[in-house]
Write a protein that holds these residues in place. Structure first.
Motif, short mmCIF file in Angstrom:
data_model
loop_
_atom_site.label_atom_id
_atom_site.label_comp_id
_atom_site.label_asym_id
_atom_site.label_seq_id
_atom_site.Cartn_x
_atom_site.Cartn_y
_atom_site.Cartn_z
N LYS A 61 36.22 -14.56 12.55
CA LYS A 61 35.92 -15.57 11.53
C LYS A 61 34.47 -15.44 11.04
CE LYS A 61 39.85 -18.13 11.84
NZ LYS A 61 40.73 -18.48 10.73
N ARG A 62 33.68 -14.68 11.78
CA ARG A 62 32.28 -14.36 11.41
C ARG A 62 31.39 -15.56 11.13
NH1 ARG A 62 31.22 -8.83 10.72
NH2 ARG A 62 29.09 -9.61 10.81
N PRO A 63 31.28 -16.48 12.09
CA PRO A 63 30.32 -17.58 11.92
C PRO A 63 28.88 -17.07 11.79
CG PRO A 63 31.14 -17.47 14.19
CD PRO A 63 31.98 -16.54 13.39
N ASP A 64 28.62 -15.90 12.37
CA ASP A 64 27.27 -15.32 12.25
C ASP A 64 26.94 -15.01 10.79
OD1 ASP A 64 29.36 -13.39 12.47
OD2 ASP A 64 27.86 -11.81 12.80
N ARG A 65 27.94 -14.51 10.06
CA ARG A 65 27.73 -14.24 8.64
C ARG A 65 27.47 -15.54 7.88
NH1 ARG A 65 32.75 -10.40 6.90
NH2 ARG A 65 31.83 -8.37 7.39
N ALA A 66 28.22 -16.60 8.26
CA ALA A 66 28.02 -17.89 7.58
C ALA A 66 26.58 -18.35 7.74
CB ALA A 66 28.99 -18.93 8.16
N ILE A 67 26.06 -18.17 8.95
CA ILE A 67 24.68 -18.59 9.22
C ILE A 67 23.70 -17.76 8.39
CG2 ILE A 67 22.88 -18.63 11.01
CD1 ILE A 67 25.21 -19.33 13.01
#
Lengths: 348, 348
Positions: free
Chosen positions: B183-189
């Motif tokens: 889901k790539r929460p790191d990208r969201a950040i």
């Protein structure tokens, strides 16, 4: 007779590793072929059999790292069986319950042997619905937790020709199988210690039992009188048992059958077993072993081992637990099914 | 029309917690009832519906600690469906594949919607066999990994009346769902940081993703501009989305549908989504959100948010993703099934 045998897909038939159900399906299938029947085995594609094999998966599912969900494989096996159901006089299922809605639709001459423990709450609503389908138990004790269902027979397991019996010349007590709390390896150690006999434990340790092994069992080992030798290969089991003075089977759970007891028996090796589950049905007390209620009783039984007649132990095996006898029992059931003498009945 | 809906038993319908399939079955069932059809829902006994409920387990299996083996429960549900199959004009299955051997025997007017990702190798041999059964996908992208099968339609998910849209007045970017690497929460950040916008992450952390959360995500939180607020209740989801300026959906896996995108859309909130799986089918680029290929593109899209018309986002939802539209699409399929216009065909 044209007979379909439907095996679990988790291990091949016979299993490469542990897999009690797959071993029995293999023994039964080969014995039926030996007796001249046309047997078709639905099983994993790496199975080995003299019957006609219908490969229902590439290889055994437990050994295939690409397998995440077993349901599609089970459903595909059901479809393979469905497509060919008309070709058989009898269908014999060893896969528990997933086939039953389909069987009702097929109206087949089918029977199911339940191989596992039956005290799982999940099974209760299922078997209340399927109270009419013909079921075979592997011991009378196995039936205890079930609601009223249509038990048509108990068929005890049997083994193919085990060769000549062993001499018990290793001088040790044996523990064989799986290390887990309900198998009570700690009791086996206590029995050996108190009777002054060496104990050799040949057992696998599943991941889930690693903690138990390390905290309870390992501290009790001494590498001399109490030894742990890990898992033995399938072809070393009988030799390991045949060289033992006795098998210790100090279980603390409702064992549905306990194949290792008849493996020991086939080698002339008596079993000292706790009175649980199938034990009183498998062991003839004083002939093929001793049935005990506690560690005191087991220590006392070790003292009586010198009086045991290993040839008589083996004779009891030959009378009761060969694969040929098992196949005969099932053929009797298949015959009754064909004649409609085991019609499904609804239990109130 | 007399319609059977067959739901998974893992969660109740609608689900108490996470359970995308059970939510859609609930939305569809209630919409069909609203439109005057006689709907029977086969589901867990704690399900809630205006349809006629056939309880196929006591409660949802995932929430029942006594459940160890789900197979008997699935087989029991199949039996309940089998017994009543003749009562329905159409049977609609949402339980993947276990019913298919039985359906061949029943010859029913049945259709199956596949709700999950289809790239599991386990599914390949199964669907090569069942290449003739009528299947519905939830996006065109979902079909990509499958062998040739009998796809009869794609039906996009829909939501029941979501109330009035939100105003986006929280001033934050939203991340909603599950914390996991794909889901790539790191990208969201990273997107939020680089565009100078606050980010609020409302997500659950499954046990299997705890390590990932603690090592990758938690160190990037600051409790102010980048906040993690844990899981939000079902009834707070729409409010949380409606107050956001945009939803970030920077996925890195073949999302089969992505319900959260249409939840945002229903609130007038645009989605900035990576071009993967179903995204190009769900988002109308420049109308209900922006489809981007990398973090640069996402940061650029954040800069274009002030030009977005939230009322137009909502209109697109009303045109494309209501439960009534979804029910209409399925009714069209049911009608074709009844007329035999979707006869099973064998794909070579």
């Amino acid at each position: 007779m044209r007979i379909a045998q439907v095996a679990p897909l988790m291990e091949r038939v016979p299993p490469r590793l542990y897999g009690g159900t797959e071993r029995i399906v293999s023994y039964l299938t080969e014995a039926l072929v030996d007796q001249g029947h046309a047997v078709t085995l639905f099983a994993s594609g790496d199975s080995r059999t003299a019957a006609s094999l219908v490969a229902c998966s590439g290889e055994a599912l437990r050994l295939d790292p690409a397998v995440i969900d077993i349901v599609p494989h089970m459903a595909l096996m059901l479809e393979r069986v469905r497509q060919r159901a008309d070709e058989f006089d009898v269908l014999h299922f060893h896969i528990d319950c997933v086939q039953m809605p389909l069987l009702r639709e097929l109206g087949s001459r089918a029977v199911t042997t339940l191989h596992g423990r039956l005290d799982l709450p999940d099974l209760q609503p299922f078997y209340r619905e399927f109270s009419d389908v013909p079921l075979v138990s592997i011991s009378m004790a196995q039936r205890a937790p079930m609601p009223p269902v249509n038990w048509i027979a108990t068929v005890y397991h049997g083994l193919p020709d085990p060769g000549p019996p062993g001499a018990g010349d290793g001088g040790y007590l044996a523990f064989l199988g799986r290390i887990s709390p309900e198998k009570r390896p700690d009791r086996a150690i206590e029995i050996a210690r108190r009777s002054g006999m060496p104990l050799v434990m040949a057992a696998k340790v599943d991941k889930v039992d690693k903690d138990y092994f390390e905290t309870v069992v390992e501290p009790l080992l001494d590498g001399d009188r109490i030894r742990f030798i890990g898992e033995v290969d399938e072809d070393q089991r009988l030799d390991f048992l045949g060289r033992a003075r006795a098998l210790l089977f100090p279980i603390d759970w409702p064992e549905p059958f306990g194949l290792v007891m008849i493996e020991a028996m086939s080698q002339g090796t008596p079993t000292i077993a706790f009175r649980k589950g199938s034990v009183p049905e498998v062991i003839d007390d004083g002939v093929s072993g001793f049935i005990v209620d506690d560690v005191d009783g087991a220590v006392d039984a070790v003292g009586r081992l010198p009086g045991m007649d290993r040839a008589a132990v083996r004779r009891r095996f030959d009378q009761r637990f060969t694969a040929a006898r098992m196949a005969g029992d099932y053929l009797d059931i298949y015959g009754r099914l064909r004649l409609g003498q085991v019609s499904p009945r609804r239990v109130a």
